[in-house]
Design a protein around this motif. Structure first.
Motif, PDB file in Angstrom:
ATOM      1  N   ILE A 279      76.847 -18.476  73.426  1.00  0.00           N
ATOM      2  CA  ILE A 279      75.857 -17.558  72.899  1.00  0.00           C
ATOM      3  C   ILE A 279      76.511 -16.427  72.108  1.00  0.00           C
ATOM      4  O   ILE A 279      75.872 -15.731  71.349  1.00  0.00           O
ATOM      5  CB  ILE A 279      74.985 -16.964  74.026  1.00  0.00           C
ATOM      6  CG1 ILE A 279      73.634 -16.511  73.459  1.00  0.00           C
ATOM      7  CG2 ILE A 279      75.642 -15.806  74.707  1.00  0.00           C
ATOM      8  CD1 ILE A 279      72.610 -16.147  74.494  1.00  0.00           C
ATOM      9  N   LEU A 280      77.823 -16.261  72.316  1.00  0.00           N
ATOM     10  CA  LEU A 280      78.555 -15.237  71.590  1.00  0.00           C
ATOM     11  C   LEU A 280      79.187 -15.801  70.313  1.00  0.00           C
ATOM     12  O   LEU A 280      79.943 -15.129  69.644  1.00  0.00           O
ATOM     13  CB  LEU A 280      79.646 -14.638  72.485  1.00  0.00           C
ATOM     14  CG  LEU A 280      79.113 -13.940  73.738  1.00  0.00           C
ATOM     15  CD1 LEU A 280      80.265 -13.448  74.603  1.00  0.00           C
ATOM     16  CD2 LEU A 280      78.225 -12.780  73.353  1.00  0.00           C
ATOM     17  N   SER A 281      78.880 -17.039  70.007  1.00  0.00           N
ATOM     18  CA  SER A 281      79.397 -17.660  68.798  1.00  0.00           C
ATOM     19  C   SER A 281      78.272 -17.900  67.817  1.00  0.00           C
ATOM     20  O   SER A 281      77.237 -18.422  68.162  1.00  0.00           O
ATOM     21  CB  SER A 281      80.063 -19.000  69.150  1.00  0.00           C
ATOM     22  OG  SER A 281      80.346 -19.711  67.972  1.00  0.00           O
ATOM     23  N   PHE A 282      78.493 -17.493  66.572  1.00  0.00           N
ATOM     24  CA  PHE A 282      77.473 -17.659  65.542  1.00  0.00           C
ATOM     25  C   PHE A 282      77.844 -18.787  64.587  1.00  0.00           C
ATOM     26  O   PHE A 282      77.652 -18.688  63.392  1.00  0.00           O
ATOM     27  CB  PHE A 282      77.355 -16.372  64.718  1.00  0.00           C
ATOM     28  CG  PHE A 282      76.500 -15.330  65.334  1.00  0.00           C
ATOM     29  CD1 PHE A 282      75.203 -15.120  64.905  1.00  0.00           C
ATOM     30  CD2 PHE A 282      76.978 -14.532  66.353  1.00  0.00           C
ATOM     31  CE1 PHE A 282      74.407 -14.142  65.462  1.00  0.00           C
ATOM     32  CE2 PHE A 282      76.197 -13.558  66.917  1.00  0.00           C
ATOM     33  CZ  PHE A 282      74.915 -13.352  66.465  1.00  0.00           C
ATOM     34  N   SER A 283      78.409 -19.847  65.134  1.00  0.00           N
ATOM     35  CA  SER A 283      78.762 -20.953  64.260  1.00  0.00           C
ATOM     36  C   SER A 283      77.504 -21.642  63.774  1.00  0.00           C
ATOM     37  O   SER A 283      76.417 -21.407  64.265  1.00  0.00           O
ATOM     38  CB  SER A 283      79.652 -21.946  65.018  1.00  0.00           C
ATOM     39  OG  SER A 283      78.957 -22.450  66.111  1.00  0.00           O
TER      40      SER A 283
ATOM     41  N   GLN B 204      83.313 -12.196  68.773  1.00  0.00           N
ATOM     42  CA  GLN B 204      82.969 -11.952  70.172  1.00  0.00           C
ATOM     43  C   GLN B 204      83.404 -10.558  70.598  1.00  0.00           C
ATOM     44  O   GLN B 204      82.666  -9.851  71.304  1.00  0.00           O
ATOM     45  CB  GLN B 204      83.643 -13.010  71.052  1.00  0.00           C
ATOM     46  CG  GLN B 204      83.325 -12.867  72.532  1.00  0.00           C
ATOM     47  CD  GLN B 204      83.809 -14.069  73.322  1.00  0.00           C
ATOM     48  OE1 GLN B 204      83.449 -15.203  73.024  1.00  0.00           O
ATOM     49  NE2 GLN B 204      84.628 -13.826  74.319  1.00  0.00           N
ATOM     50  N   ALA B 205      84.596 -10.148  70.158  1.00  0.00           N
ATOM     51  CA  ALA B 205      85.087  -8.811  70.493  1.00  0.00           C
ATOM     52  C   ALA B 205      84.193  -7.734  69.890  1.00  0.00           C
ATOM     53  O   ALA B 205      83.910  -6.703  70.524  1.00  0.00           O
ATOM     54  CB  ALA B 205      86.520  -8.649  70.000  1.00  0.00           C
ATOM     55  N   THR B 206      83.718  -7.970  68.663  1.00  0.00           N
ATOM     56  CA  THR B 206      82.819  -7.011  68.012  1.00  0.00           C
ATOM     57  C   THR B 206      81.499  -6.910  68.761  1.00  0.00           C
ATOM     58  O   THR B 206      80.953  -5.814  68.947  1.00  0.00           O
ATOM     59  CB  THR B 206      82.552  -7.425  66.551  1.00  0.00           C
ATOM     60  OG1 THR B 206      83.786  -7.497  65.844  1.00  0.00           O
ATOM     61  CG2 THR B 206      81.639  -6.420  65.855  1.00  0.00           C
ATOM     62  N   ILE B 207      80.969  -8.054  69.199  1.00  0.00           N
ATOM     63  CA  ILE B 207      79.718  -8.052  69.951  1.00  0.00           C
ATOM     64  C   ILE B 207      79.881  -7.279  71.255  1.00  0.00           C
ATOM     65  O   ILE B 207      79.039  -6.450  71.613  1.00  0.00           O
ATOM     66  CB  ILE B 207      79.258  -9.495  70.233  1.00  0.00           C
ATOM     67  CG1 ILE B 207      78.877 -10.182  68.926  1.00  0.00           C
ATOM     68  CG2 ILE B 207      78.060  -9.497  71.197  1.00  0.00           C
ATOM     69  CD1 ILE B 207      78.562 -11.649  69.069  1.00  0.00           C
ATOM     70  N   PHE B 208      80.978  -7.523  71.970  1.00  0.00           N
ATOM     71  CA  PHE B 208      81.229  -6.795  73.213  1.00  0.00           C
ATOM     72  C   PHE B 208      81.317  -5.289  72.942  1.00  0.00           C
ATOM     73  O   PHE B 208      80.800  -4.477  73.705  1.00  0.00           O
ATOM     74  CB  PHE B 208      82.524  -7.273  73.858  1.00  0.00           C
ATOM     75  CG  PHE B 208      82.393  -8.541  74.646  1.00  0.00           C
ATOM     76  CD1 PHE B 208      81.266  -8.787  75.428  1.00  0.00           C
ATOM     77  CD2 PHE B 208      83.391  -9.500  74.623  1.00  0.00           C
ATOM     78  CE1 PHE B 208      81.141  -9.955  76.169  1.00  0.00           C
ATOM     79  CE2 PHE B 208      83.273 -10.672  75.358  1.00  0.00           C
ATOM     80  CZ  PHE B 208      82.153 -10.906  76.134  1.00  0.00           C
ATOM     81  N   GLU B 209      81.977  -4.943  71.844  1.00  0.00           N
ATOM     82  CA  GLU B 209      82.121  -3.526  71.491  1.00  0.00           C
ATOM     83  C   GLU B 209      80.762  -2.890  71.229  1.00  0.00           C
ATOM     84  O   GLU B 209      80.489  -1.763  71.685  1.00  0.00           O
ATOM     85  CB  GLU B 209      83.014  -3.391  70.256  1.00  0.00           C
ATOM     86  CG  GLU B 209      83.212  -1.944  69.802  1.00  0.00           C
ATOM     87  CD  GLU B 209      84.023  -1.845  68.521  1.00  0.00           C
ATOM     88  OE1 GLU B 209      84.098  -0.741  67.951  1.00  0.00           O
ATOM     89  OE2 GLU B 209      84.574  -2.881  68.086  1.00  0.00           O
ATOM     90  N   LYS B 210      79.914  -3.593  70.492  1.00  0.00           N
ATOM     91  CA  LYS B 210      78.589  -3.054  70.161  1.00  0.00           C
ATOM     92  C   LYS B 210      77.694  -2.976  71.408  1.00  0.00           C
ATOM     93  O   LYS B 210      76.788  -2.139  71.470  1.00  0.00           O
ATOM     94  CB  LYS B 210      77.914  -3.914  69.105  1.00  0.00           C
ATOM     95  CG  LYS B 210      78.675  -4.000  67.784  1.00  0.00           C
ATOM     96  CD  LYS B 210      78.798  -2.645  67.118  1.00  0.00           C
ATOM     97  CE  LYS B 210      79.536  -2.761  65.788  1.00  0.00           C
ATOM     98  NZ  LYS B 210      79.677  -1.443  65.112  1.00  0.00           N
TER      99      LYS B 210
END
Length: 208
Positions: A17-21, A101-107
């Protein structure tokens, strides 16, 4: 009895779900519909009154829903295999996915909330509850934390920086998948068409 998770639980805590492929973007449209067809006749909860016999139109709609479900599962499996090969063959794609994924976690995070740690905690809870039946209080606490995680996640998905990285990754993955299997664009379109029809039928069934 083992603790049963809703599709929402599985989706919220899934790494995919954290992948926007490309393919997971398409799969998101039908997530929650897989194995969610109408309940078989004769299965009723305690105290539920018997439902009227289905009309021919309703029976035909259910048959089409089941057929579409099987078709979507087949298409999805094909796309997933191609996607997995795309990432396995291209380290740059894996790196970009990790960055996203790291950006999503950060946001999702703030001074009082660490999204990555929360994901790990929820996954640990899920594994424990599969082995040991949780209490109602534990289930309630889990659902509350899960809902908060999902709310933060959805908000992060709307962030311009996340969307920019996601769209770039989507384009790169789809291009690599097409190199591996030239049928990829056709399969993605096929999945979208099947998903649209599936949703239309379900909506129609709900209003009958």
């Amino acid at each position: 009895m083992k603790f049963r998770f809703t599709r929402a639980s599985q989706a919220a805590l899934s790494a995919l779900i954290l992948s926007f492929s490309a393919s997971t973007t398409v799969f998101a449209e039908v997530q929650g519909t897989q194995n969610a067809g109408p309940a078989p006749q004769g299965q009723m909860s305690h105290g539920q009154m018997a439902q009227p016999e289905m009309t021919t139109e309703q029976k035909n709609a259910i048959m089409e829903l089941r057929s579409l479900q099987q078709q979507m599962q087949t298409t999805q499996q094909t796309l997933q295999k191609t996607e997995q090969k795309a990432f396995a063959d291209t380290p740059e794609l894996t790196q970009k996915r990790d960055q996203l994924q790291a950006t999503i976690f950060e946001k999702m995070s703030d001074k009082e909330y660490d999204a990555k740690k929360e994901l790990n905690a929820l996954q640990t809870m899920m594994a424990d509850y599969q082995k040991n039946k949780p209490t109602q209080d534990q289930i309630g606490a889990f659902r509350k934390r899960e809902a908060q995680f999902q709310q933060r996640q959805q908000k992060a998905f709307q962030d311009p920086e996340v969307q920019k990285q996601a769209n770039a990754l989507k384009a790169d993955v789809e291009a690599k998948m097409t190199q591996i299997d030239p049928q990829t664009p056709k399969l993605i379109q096929q999945m979208q068409t099947q998903s649209k029809r599936f949703m239309e039928l379900r909506q129609k069934m709900m209003h009958q």
